[in-house]
Design a protein around this motif. Structure first.
Motif, PDB file in Angstrom:
ATOM      1  N   HIS A  26      -4.502  46.977   0.874  1.00 43.43           N
ATOM      2  CA  HIS A  26      -5.582  47.965   0.728  1.00 43.43           C
ATOM      3  C   HIS A  26      -6.266  48.207   2.064  1.00 43.43           C
ATOM      4  N   VAL A  27      -6.825  49.432   2.224  1.00 43.45           N
ATOM      5  CA  VAL A  27      -7.674  49.756   3.381  1.00 43.45           C
ATOM      6  C   VAL A  27      -8.823  50.587   2.833  1.00 43.45           C
ATOM      7  N   ARG A  28     -10.030  50.180   3.147  1.00 40.04           N
ATOM      8  CA  ARG A  28     -11.183  50.950   2.676  1.00 40.04           C
ATOM      9  C   ARG A  28     -12.328  50.818   3.666  1.00 40.04           C
ATOM     10  N   ILE A  29     -13.185  51.826   3.663  1.00 41.89           N
ATOM     11  CA  ILE A  29     -14.385  51.763   4.508  1.00 41.89           C
ATOM     12  C   ILE A  29     -15.602  51.894   3.586  1.00 41.89           C
ATOM     13  N   PHE A  30     -16.505  50.937   3.732  1.00 39.97           N
ATOM     14  CA  PHE A  30     -17.759  50.975   2.959  1.00 39.97           C
ATOM     15  C   PHE A  30     -18.866  51.524   3.841  1.00 39.97           C
ATOM     16  N   ASN A  31     -19.832  52.186   3.197  1.00 36.19           N
ATOM     17  CA  ASN A  31     -21.025  52.540   3.971  1.00 36.19           C
ATOM     18  C   ASN A  31     -22.031  51.394   3.864  1.00 36.19           C
ATOM     19  N   LYS A  32     -23.198  51.605   4.435  1.00 36.32           N
ATOM     20  CA  LYS A  32     -24.223  50.554   4.508  1.00 36.32           C
ATOM     21  C   LYS A  32     -24.644  50.056   3.115  1.00 36.32           C
ATOM     22  N   ILE A  58     -12.717  55.426  -4.338  1.00 37.66           N
ATOM     23  CA  ILE A  58     -13.754  56.177  -3.591  1.00 37.66           C
ATOM     24  C   ILE A  58     -15.000  56.362  -4.470  1.00 37.66           C
ATOM     25  N   ASN A  59     -16.151  56.182  -3.835  1.00 37.96           N
ATOM     26  CA  ASN A  59     -17.490  56.284  -4.466  1.00 37.96           C
ATOM     27  C   ASN A  59     -17.822  55.125  -5.399  1.00 37.96           C
ATOM     28  N   ARG A  60     -16.995  54.089  -5.362  1.00 41.80           N
ATOM     29  CA  ARG A  60     -17.320  52.913  -6.186  1.00 41.80           C
ATOM     30  C   ARG A  60     -18.266  51.995  -5.414  1.00 41.80           C
ATOM     31  N   GLN A  61     -19.182  51.392  -6.142  1.00 36.61           N
ATOM     32  CA  GLN A  61     -20.120  50.434  -5.536  1.00 36.61           C
ATOM     33  C   GLN A  61     -19.491  49.048  -5.569  1.00 36.61           C
ATOM     34  N   GLY A 104     -22.733  49.763   0.528  1.00 35.97           N
ATOM     35  CA  GLY A 104     -21.639  49.078  -0.165  1.00 35.97           C
ATOM     36  C   GLY A 104     -20.832  50.006  -1.041  1.00 35.97           C
ATOM     37  N   ILE A 105     -20.926  51.323  -0.764  1.00 37.35           N
ATOM     38  CA  ILE A 105     -20.127  52.287  -1.542  1.00 37.35           C
ATOM     39  C   ILE A 105     -18.866  52.621  -0.741  1.00 37.35           C
ATOM     40  N   VAL A 106     -17.724  52.640  -1.451  1.00 36.08           N
ATOM     41  CA  VAL A 106     -16.454  52.954  -0.779  1.00 36.08           C
ATOM     42  C   VAL A 106     -16.458  54.452  -0.453  1.00 36.08           C
ATOM     43  N   VAL A 107     -16.414  54.758   0.847  1.00 37.99           N
ATOM     44  CA  VAL A 107     -16.420  56.175   1.237  1.00 37.99           C
ATOM     45  C   VAL A 107     -15.025  56.682   1.604  1.00 37.99           C
ATOM     46  N   PHE A 108     -14.194  55.781   2.123  1.00 35.30           N
ATOM     47  CA  PHE A 108     -12.792  56.145   2.404  1.00 35.30           C
ATOM     48  C   PHE A 108     -11.897  55.012   1.902  1.00 35.30           C
ATOM     49  N   SER A 109     -10.784  55.400   1.277  1.00 38.79           N
ATOM     50  CA  SER A 109      -9.863  54.362   0.815  1.00 38.79           C
ATOM     51  C   SER A 109      -8.457  54.929   0.695  1.00 38.79           C
ATOM     52  N   ALA A 110      -7.477  54.053   0.904  1.00 37.78           N
ATOM     53  CA  ALA A 110      -6.080  54.472   0.730  1.00 37.78           C
ATOM     54  C   ALA A 110      -5.792  54.716  -0.750  1.00 37.78           C
TER      55      ALA A 110
END
Lengths: 193, 265
Positions: free
Chosen positions: B82-88, B101-104, B90-96
């Protein structure tokens, strides 16, 4: 072999009347002296019988410690509190190197004692050293990876020690029984070899 | 077995050699596994840095499409779980995986709790602390790295989407690598070590047995047969040839005793 020994003993009995290794001593002269000697020999045989299970007892104790280690020493205080008080433990690699040296030295020592026939009651001290290794790995948070190494080292050392103690005691008991039989038969004390 | 000469000679040697070799193999295996795990973490950290450096320009420009393409392409790579980027927050903003996406994400979840243990989250971690291993829903072992995306001077001063300079961490990149290949290598290593140990043991025990048999047990057997035959008073024969020096002395002495005994009679 026993048959040959019996034959040789008969030849020696013919020649000197007393076997070479069964010459009498003055310490146990008289019927009271022989009774004391018989009592001493019986006591020594009992002591050797008790001593012969020492290795097995050490193995049993080590198995209990290993079970506690397998359960991750749940009764001990948390690792953080211990390390904050005592400082960080050595790395797992250093502990492993020390374990390897310890195992090697313990086996060599045990084989040397076996070769020279020394009576040494070292089994329980090995259980203490092995427990220390378990604890070091536990507080270094690497017990899971190194559990089987300590367990294998412990079983090896303690089984060799048990074998050494058992053979030592078996030989001692057989010798003492021969002496006892001789003392009862002739009413004289054999000289210790 | 324990009362014979062969048993007495071979049991301690067998125990000592077997036990020591097993302990050596276990320690060696543990050290190799630790080294491979360490190398795997370094590899994953480098990969995370590469992804962050590749995505940096897109982040700077707030180019969400390029960023999501980079993340998706990296996620398609073989061995990447998996590859994902969280924002501050803790919400997934980018994911493979688009479903994420948009999950907390729970801050107490594995991998998050390392930094979010206290009231104030930790902003700097060592390489080893950033890693975690777990089993995913497909039952596959995964080693994941959590790399923080730090706020840098050009981020806080950019004209497009300014972050305040006091904000230390902007988000987190989470990358997970499958451990299947590593586990396969370790399993092969285990099998090789077991085979090596068994072969070494057979050679050692076999070698010791052969030497003992040739140099001690066979001559002792000859001597025993000679001693037993010497019990017969009417028959005195020469000691057996090719005994070792010590046994030869015993046999010669026995012969002399028997001969003098016979002469006396």
């Amino acid at each position: 072999m026993n048959r040959n020994r019996g034959k040789l003993q008969v030849i020696e009995d013919d020649m000197t009347d007393v076997p070479e290794n069964h010459k009498t001593t003055d310490n146990y002269a008289g019927s009271d002296g022989i009774k004391t000697l018989i009592k001493e020999l019986e006591g020594e045989i009992n002591r050797l019988h008790r001593f012969s299970v020492r290795g097995i007892q050490a193995v049993a104790l080590f198995l209990i410690v290993s079970t506690l280690a397998w359960l991750d020493f749940s009764f001990l205080p948390a690792t953080e509190s211990v390390t904050s008080y005592l400082g960080d433990p050595p790395s797992a690699r250093i502990i492993s190197v020390v374990l390897l040296f310890y195992t090697f030295s313990a086996i060599i020592l045990s084989l040397s004692r076996m070769a020279t026939g020394i009576e040494h009651k070292s089994s329980f001290s090995h259980v203490a050293y092995l427990t220390a290794f378990f604890l070091f790995y536990h507080f270094g948070r690497s017990l899971q990876e190194n559990y089987w190494a300590v367990f294998g080292a412990g079983i090896t050392i303690l089984v060799i020690e048990s074998y050494r103690i058992w053979t030592y005691c078996a030989e001692g008991i057989s010798r003492k029984k021969e002496d006892l039989e001789y003392a009862k038969r002739t009413g004289r004390a054999p000289i210790a070899e | 077995m324990f009362t014979t000469l062969a048993g007495k000679a071979l049991v301690p040697v067998g125990l000592a050699v077997t036990g020591f070799m097993v302990v050596c193999c276990l320690i060696l295996y543990s050290v190799i596994r630790e080294d491979l795990h360490h190398a795997e973490i370094i590899h994953a950290t480098n990969l995370a840095d590469t992804v962050l450096k590749s995505a940096r320009y897109a982040m700077h420009k707030s180019d969400r499409e390029t960023l999501s393409t980079i993340i998706r392409n990296v996620g398609e790579q073989r061995g990447v779980d998996h590859v994902r980027i969280f924002n501050k927050k803790g919400i997934v903003v980018f994911s493979a995986n688009p479903e994420e996406i948009n999950r907390q994400v729970d801050k107490k979840a594995e991998g998050c709790v390392v930094c979010h243990k206290g009231t104030v989250p930790v902003t700097t971690l060592g390489t080893m602390q950033q890693s975690r291993t777990f089993r995913n829903q497909q039952g596959m072992d995964v080693m994941a790295i959590t790399a923080p995306i730090y706020n840098e001077p050009d981020c806080s001063s950019a004209a497009c989407h300014v972050h305040i300079a006091s904000q230390r961490v902007l988000g987190t990149l989470d990358i997970g690598l499958s451990r299947t290949e590593l586990e396969k290598s370790l399993s092969m290593l285990r099998i090789q070590m077991i085979i090596f140990t068994i072969l070494s043991l057979i050679l050692t025990i076999g070698g010791v047995t052969a030497i003992l048999w040739r140099s001690i047990l066979l001559p002792v057997q000859k001597l025993r047969i000679y001693a037993e035959s010497a019990e017969d008073d009417d028959f005195i024969r020469e000691p057996p040839p090719h005994l070792s020096h010590d046994l030869d002395i015993i046999a010669s002495n026995l012969y002399k005793v028997k001969k003098s005994d016979a002469d006396r009679k």
